[in-house]
Design an enzyme around this catalytic site. Structure first.
Site, PDB file in Angstrom:
ATOM      1  CB  SER A  74      -0.870  -0.026   1.257  1.00 13.13           C
ATOM      2  OG  SER A  74      -1.332   1.260   1.524  1.00 13.13           O
ATOM      3  CD  GLU A  76      -3.119   5.859   2.741  1.00 10.46           C
ATOM      4  OE1 GLU A  76      -3.765   4.809   2.809  1.00 10.46           O
ATOM      5  OE2 GLU A  76      -3.668   6.973   2.622  1.00 10.46           O
ATOM      6  CG  HIS A  95      -5.475   4.613   6.740  1.00 13.73           C
ATOM      7  ND1 HIS A  95      -5.903   5.836   7.212  1.00 13.73           N
ATOM      8  CD2 HIS A  95      -5.379   4.751   5.388  1.00 13.73           C
ATOM      9  CE1 HIS A  95      -6.041   6.665   6.186  1.00 13.73           C
ATOM     10  NE2 HIS A  95      -5.735   6.032   5.066  1.00 13.73           N
TER      11      HIS A  95
HETATM   12 ZN   LIG Z   1      -5.696   6.869   3.155  1.00 15.99          ZN
END
Ligand SMILES: [Zn+2]
Length: 453
Positions: A74, A76, A95
């Site tokens: 990801s 993130e 998240h």
């Molecule tokens: Zn996000």
């Protein structure tokens, strides 16, 4: 099933599906990570179907930074790594871009966690993380800063939220779900009630928690399970899951109870994740004693009084559904005069002050009756009683759905036309007629049964 015993990749797949099914993330807008006991980090992949992640989709990051996996990590992932590096006590990071979390993030506000104890006790400290572009070092540093300062929840400006749990991925989800419910109440109270929600104070919460202990009662070893008890256990487990699906319960917020007979009732245990409720989880209270080896919800003491006082009550549900709760954190009264269903089935509501679940147990037990089913405890919960637990659940749905309808009308800037006094009178007459007919039918059914014998 012990969720924490699952492989980290499977925990991530299951919780991601749960978040997606609960409409708390879009397909692309959420990611999860777990730090295992060897310090390896497991993280969900970039893209893909968040509602249908597979074990092999999850990536493993070794302590030396090597990434093992078939899909790209990801975007993130650096934020997850920064949080885990900043806080060695955190085991799981969640998240998501749920509509409620995003609503707060675009007005740069944090969750009001002091709305009611079931929220305040799970939510942890939160703060805003200053905006940064996704994938940038700046954003990772800004979010990690919030966690370094001792918060477990960060609302990212114009983005979403991050939650860190020192316990487990399952716990991170339970916190997230409770906070998401709370944000909906926080943001909808001004819509429904015309002002900001009232909050409990630290001292009130402390006193509440000192009282909200498992009731001291003796224990007994059950001698088998009767048919009626088994039926009620199955019904309660089904309703726990249903209440979760229908957003009446958050993962761990809510209580269900069913009477078994004149001397005993069942109640959900403390800390139950309702989505995984099993008939055997339910706790039997018999003659004031608790089934050994189990821990009932602390509401057991109050519910005992309600059952003792009202032989006609067979089931009780208590919960904090997000829309109806707006009336519990405000002085505005809940309006039952909207449609025949809300008027006939909810019949009567009464508000009790915060703390009444301990200080006014006798008054709540005195008030609740088959025709007075709804007690609203300010800044705590709704308690709904009925002749059967399924009926109490039905009443909860009506309570929450009606509050949602009012919310829609106000947002649409429409004026509500309530049912009139005359219409209410007609409804009452019809209800009484119907009750009479049902009672007559039941009597003749019983009589024909006796004659057959
Ligand atoms: Zn996000």
């Amino acid at each position: 099933m012990k969720f924490d015993h699952l492989h980290p990749a499977d925990q991530i797949c299951q919780i991601m599906k749960r978040i997606y099914d609960r409409k708390e993330t879009t397909v692309s807008g959420g990611n999860l990570s777990i730090r295992d006991s060897e310090g390896h980090i497991w993280v969900s992949p970039s893209g893909g179907d968040k509602g249908n992640l597979q074990h092999d989709d999850v990536l493993e990051i070794l302590p030396d930074g090597t990434v093992i996996g078939t899909k790209p990590a990801s975007l993130e992932t650096p934020i997850h790594q920064a949080i885990l590096a900043a806080r060695q006590d955190i085991k799981a990071v969640l998240h998501a871009h749920s509509p409620a979390a995003v609503a707060l993030s675009i007005v740069h506000e944090t969750p009001q966690t002091m709305l009611y104890p079931a929220l305040a006790n799970i939510a942890g400290k939160s703060a805003l993380a200053v905006y940064g572009a996704p994938g940038s070092d700046t954003l990772a540093a800004n979010v990690a800063k919030v966690f370094k300062e001792g918060c477990d929840v960060a609302i990212l400006e114009n983005h979403g939220l991050f939650i860190g749990s020192t316990r487990s991925m399952k716990h991170a989800f339970e916190v997230f779900d409770a906070i998401d419910f709370g944000i909906r109440t926080q943001l909808n109270t001004p819509v429904l009630c015309g002002h900001e929600p009232s909050l409990i104070r630290e001292a009130q919460l402390k006193e509440y928690n000192e009282r909200a202990q498992v009731p001291v009662m003796g224990t007994f070893a059950p001698d088998g399970v009767g048919n009626e008890e088994q039926l009620q256990r199955e019904m309660m487990a089904m309703l726990c899951k249903r209440a979760c699906q229908k957003e009446i319960f958050s993962a761990t917020g809510g209580v269900i109870s069913a009477r078994v007979d004149g001397n005993s009732f069942l109640i959900t245990p403390q800390g139950l994740d309702h989505a995984y409720a099993d008939p055997d989880d339910m706790v039997l209270i018999q003659n004031g004693k608790c089934e050994e080896g189990k821990v009932p919800q602390f509401y057991a003491e109050l519910f005992q009084k309600i059952y003792d006082k009202n032989p006609g009550i067979g089931g009780i549900v208590a919960a904090n559904p997000p829309y109806a709760m707006c009336y519990a954190v405000s002085e505005t009264d809940y309006d039952i005069t909207l449609i025949p269903e809300s008027y006939n089935i909810l019949m009567s509501t009464k508000k009790f002050p915060f703390g009444s679940t301990f200080t006014k147990q006798d008054e709540i037990a005195e008030y609740l009756a088959v025709n007075r089913p709804v007690a609203i405890v300010e800044n705590e919960c709704y308690i709904i009683a009925s002749p059967a637990v399924f009926k109490s659940f039905d009443r909860f749905e009506i309570t929450e759905y009606s509050a949602k309808s009012v919310n829609m009308t106000i947002r649409g800037q429409k004026k509500i036309v309530n049912i009139t006094e005359e219409q209410m009178k007609e409804l009452s007459v019809r209800v009484k007629d119907r009750q009479k007919k049902l009672a007559e039918a039941e009597r003749s059914r019983m009589e024909s049964k006796i004659h057959k014998k």
